[in-house]
Design a protein around this motif. Structure first.
Motif, short mmCIF file in Angstrom:
data_model
loop_
_atom_site.label_atom_id
_atom_site.label_comp_id
_atom_site.label_asym_id
_atom_site.label_seq_id
_atom_site.Cartn_x
_atom_site.Cartn_y
_atom_site.Cartn_z
N VAL A 134 -53.01 60.75 2.90
CA VAL A 134 -51.91 61.81 2.69
C VAL A 134 -52.24 62.29 1.54
CG1 VAL A 134 -50.08 60.42 1.21
CG2 VAL A 134 -50.64 59.04 2.74
N PRO A 135 -52.87 62.70 0.38
CA PRO A 135 -52.50 63.66 -0.07
C PRO A 135 -53.08 64.29 0.45
CG PRO A 135 -54.05 62.47 -1.26
CD PRO A 135 -53.68 61.56 0.14
N ILE A 136 -54.05 64.56 1.44
CA ILE A 136 -54.50 66.15 3.10
C ILE A 136 -53.41 65.80 3.31
CG2 ILE A 136 -56.28 66.21 4.53
CD1 ILE A 136 -57.76 64.31 3.32
N VAL A 137 -52.50 65.40 4.00
CA VAL A 137 -51.42 65.52 4.44
C VAL A 137 -50.36 66.55 3.92
CG1 VAL A 137 -49.64 64.72 6.11
CG2 VAL A 137 -51.82 64.13 6.13
N VAL A 138 -49.95 66.44 2.49
CA VAL A 138 -49.13 66.72 1.55
C VAL A 138 -49.86 68.19 1.20
CG1 VAL A 138 -48.34 66.55 -0.88
CG2 VAL A 138 -48.07 64.39 0.85
N TYR A 139 -50.83 67.94 0.84
CA TYR A 139 -50.96 69.70 0.83
C TYR A 139 -51.09 70.52 1.78
CZ TYR A 139 -54.50 73.24 -2.30
OH TYR A 139 -54.75 73.57 -2.44
N VAL A 140 -51.33 70.04 2.81
CA VAL A 140 -51.33 70.86 3.96
C VAL A 140 -50.10 71.31 4.28
CG1 VAL A 140 -52.11 71.19 6.28
CG2 VAL A 140 -53.65 70.10 4.97
N ALA A 141 -49.18 70.32 4.54
CA ALA A 141 -47.41 70.19 4.83
C ALA A 141 -47.22 71.50 3.63
CB ALA A 141 -47.07 69.39 4.75
N ALA A 142 -47.33 70.74 2.44
CA ALA A 142 -47.12 72.52 1.36
C ALA A 142 -47.22 74.23 2.07
CB ALA A 142 -47.97 71.87 0.01
N LEU A 143 -48.54 74.13 1.75
CA LEU A 143 -49.53 75.41 2.11
C LEU A 143 -48.54 75.64 3.74
CD1 LEU A 143 -53.05 74.88 1.90
CD2 LEU A 143 -50.88 76.00 0.31
N ALA A 144 -48.67 75.04 4.69
CA ALA A 144 -47.53 75.37 5.70
C ALA A 144 -45.73 75.79 5.90
CB ALA A 144 -47.40 74.36 6.72
N ILE A 145 -45.69 75.36 4.52
CA ILE A 145 -44.28 76.20 4.39
C ILE A 145 -44.43 77.31 2.99
CG2 ILE A 145 -42.57 74.33 5.08
CD1 ILE A 145 -42.29 73.79 1.65
N GLY A 146 -45.56 77.78 2.46
CA GLY A 146 -45.30 79.24 2.00
C GLY A 146 -45.15 78.15 0.30
N GLU A 147 -45.80 76.94 -0.09
CA GLU A 147 -45.59 76.40 -1.40
C GLU A 147 -47.43 75.67 -1.61
OE1 GLU A 147 -43.29 76.08 -3.10
OE2 GLU A 147 -41.79 76.24 -2.22
N SER A 148 -47.36 74.89 -2.95
CA SER A 148 -48.27 74.51 -3.06
C SER A 148 -48.93 73.57 -4.55
CB SER A 148 -49.53 75.46 -3.27
OG SER A 148 -48.76 76.34 -4.01
N PHE A 149 -49.08 72.98 -4.54
CA PHE A 149 -49.55 71.63 -5.71
C PHE A 149 -50.78 72.45 -6.23
CE2 PHE A 149 -46.96 69.30 -2.87
CZ PHE A 149 -46.00 68.54 -3.28
N ASP A 150 -50.64 71.59 -7.58
CA ASP A 150 -51.75 71.65 -7.90
C ASP A 150 -52.81 70.63 -6.92
OD1 ASP A 150 -54.43 71.08 -9.64
OD2 ASP A 150 -52.71 70.67 -11.50
N PRO A 151 -53.83 70.84 -6.76
CA PRO A 151 -54.93 69.94 -6.59
C PRO A 151 -54.95 68.38 -7.56
CG PRO A 151 -55.60 71.44 -6.53
CD PRO A 151 -54.63 72.21 -7.33
N VAL A 152 -55.36 68.70 -8.92
CA VAL A 152 -55.24 67.39 -10.43
C VAL A 152 -54.75 67.22 -9.49
CG1 VAL A 152 -56.56 67.53 -11.78
CG2 VAL A 152 -56.75 69.28 -10.72
N ALA A 153 -53.29 67.27 -10.17
CA ALA A 153 -52.16 66.50 -10.00
C ALA A 153 -52.20 65.73 -9.04
CB ALA A 153 -50.82 67.13 -10.47
N LEU A 154 -51.93 66.57 -7.60
CA LEU A 154 -51.91 65.74 -6.89
C LEU A 154 -53.32 64.49 -6.13
CD1 LEU A 154 -50.22 65.34 -4.04
CD2 LEU A 154 -51.94 66.08 -2.88
N ALA A 155 -54.38 65.03 -6.95
CA ALA A 155 -55.00 63.93 -6.55
C ALA A 155 -54.39 62.20 -8.23
CB ALA A 155 -56.73 64.05 -7.00
N MET A 156 -54.06 62.80 -8.86
CA MET A 156 -54.13 61.94 -9.83
C MET A 156 -53.18 61.04 -9.55
SD MET A 156 -56.32 62.53 -11.95
CE MET A 156 -56.01 61.00 -13.41
N VAL A 157 -51.91 61.67 -9.18
CA VAL A 157 -50.86 60.41 -8.59
C VAL A 157 -50.92 59.39 -7.38
CG1 VAL A 157 -49.85 61.61 -6.18
CG2 VAL A 157 -48.24 60.64 -8.15
N HIS A 158 -52.29 59.75 -6.67
CA HIS A 158 -52.82 58.52 -5.74
C HIS A 158 -53.26 57.99 -6.69
CE1 HIS A 158 -51.45 59.92 -1.69
NE2 HIS A 158 -50.64 61.19 -2.12
#
Length: 260
Positions: A134-158
């Motif tokens: 799921v975090p891989i999907v979320v991260y790639v989907a954000a990049l696809a619309i020109g947005e981005s996540f802090d990868p550490v925060a995204l990893a920590m939420v999981h």
């Protein structure tokens, strides 16, 4: 020694893949909506009463972090996935007891303690599949619309969601060793996890009663604080992990002392 673990792990693969696909589709849907409604998010926030945001812990909807925390994690992850783990946990023992498969399992040189522990250990399949995929999907989907996540925060939420999901599974497990009928165990687990989640949200609305929510597992996992504020409550995760171990220990004691 690990036959039960291998068998149970194989049984979890199909459900884990289905859930991963569902979350991938949901992510694609919500991310496709975000660019179109981002500019109108202030009006959207004003249209809803403040207590709705307090109830669901919603903040900063105009940011991709706040939007995804509210739309994907606050409901689908913290509630529906928690209910799924409670459902699975409630069927671990009760299902085999009801179908008389447990008699066959225990006729082999394996202890009751080992059966419970191996069945619980098989939850590694959905835990790993969902918290890696799921975090891989979320991260790639954000990049696809020109947005981005802090990868550490995204990893920590999981990462910090794992103890929470395990506690929900542990609640189901206790019911599974206590109740012979799998439908009753599963139904009770679903209702209990939902009620605990609801109590947590409702108690936040009144400071005088907020302490009641301390009994709910969801109180110790805040996806919005992690994604929006980058606050990592390791102490709360430790409390959840300890609660999970207690639930497993209680389940083992009950199962070793009961007649089947």
């Amino acid at each position: 020694m690990t036959a039960v673990l291998r068998l149970e792990s194989r049984k979890r693969v199909r459900g884990s893949v289905i859930l991963l696909v569902v979350f991938a589709l949901l992510s694609a849907l919500y991310f496709s909506m975000f660019p179109g409604i981002q500019a109108e998010m202030d009006a959207f926030e004003e249209a809803f009463p403040e207590y709705m945001f307090d109830l669901f812990g919603i903040e900063a909807l105009h940011t991709i972090e706040g939007f995804v925390a509210a739309e994907l994690y606050a409901f689908f992850w913290s509630l529906l996935l928690a209910i799924y783990f409670a459902y699975v946990g409630a069927g671990l023992i009760a299902g085999d007891v009801q179908d008389r498969r447990m008699d066959l399992t225990l006729s082999n040189p394996v202890s009751r303690e080992s059966v419970v522990l191996q069945k619980v250990a098989a939850l590694w399949v959905p835990v790993v599949a969902l918290n890696v995929g799921v975090p891989i999907v979320v991260y790639v989907a954000a990049l696809a619309i020109g947005e981005s996540f802090d990868p550490v925060a995204l990893a920590m939420v999981h990462l910090l969601s794992i103890p929470y999901l395990l506690v929900c599974a542990g609640i189901g497990l206790v019911l599974s060793v206590f109740v012979d009928h799998v439908r009753i165990a599963r139904g009770t687990a679903l209702v209990l996890v939902f009620l605990l989640w609801l109590v947590d949200g409702v108690s936040r609305l009144d400071p005088d009663y907020e302490w009641i929510g301390d009994l709910a597992p969801s109180r110790y996992y805040d996806e919005t604080a992690i994604l929006v504020h980058e606050e990592y409550a390791f102490g709360d995760a430790g409390i959840l992990l300890a609660a999970f171990l207690v639930l497993v220990a209680v389940s083992v004691v009950i199962f070793t002392r009961r007649d089947i």
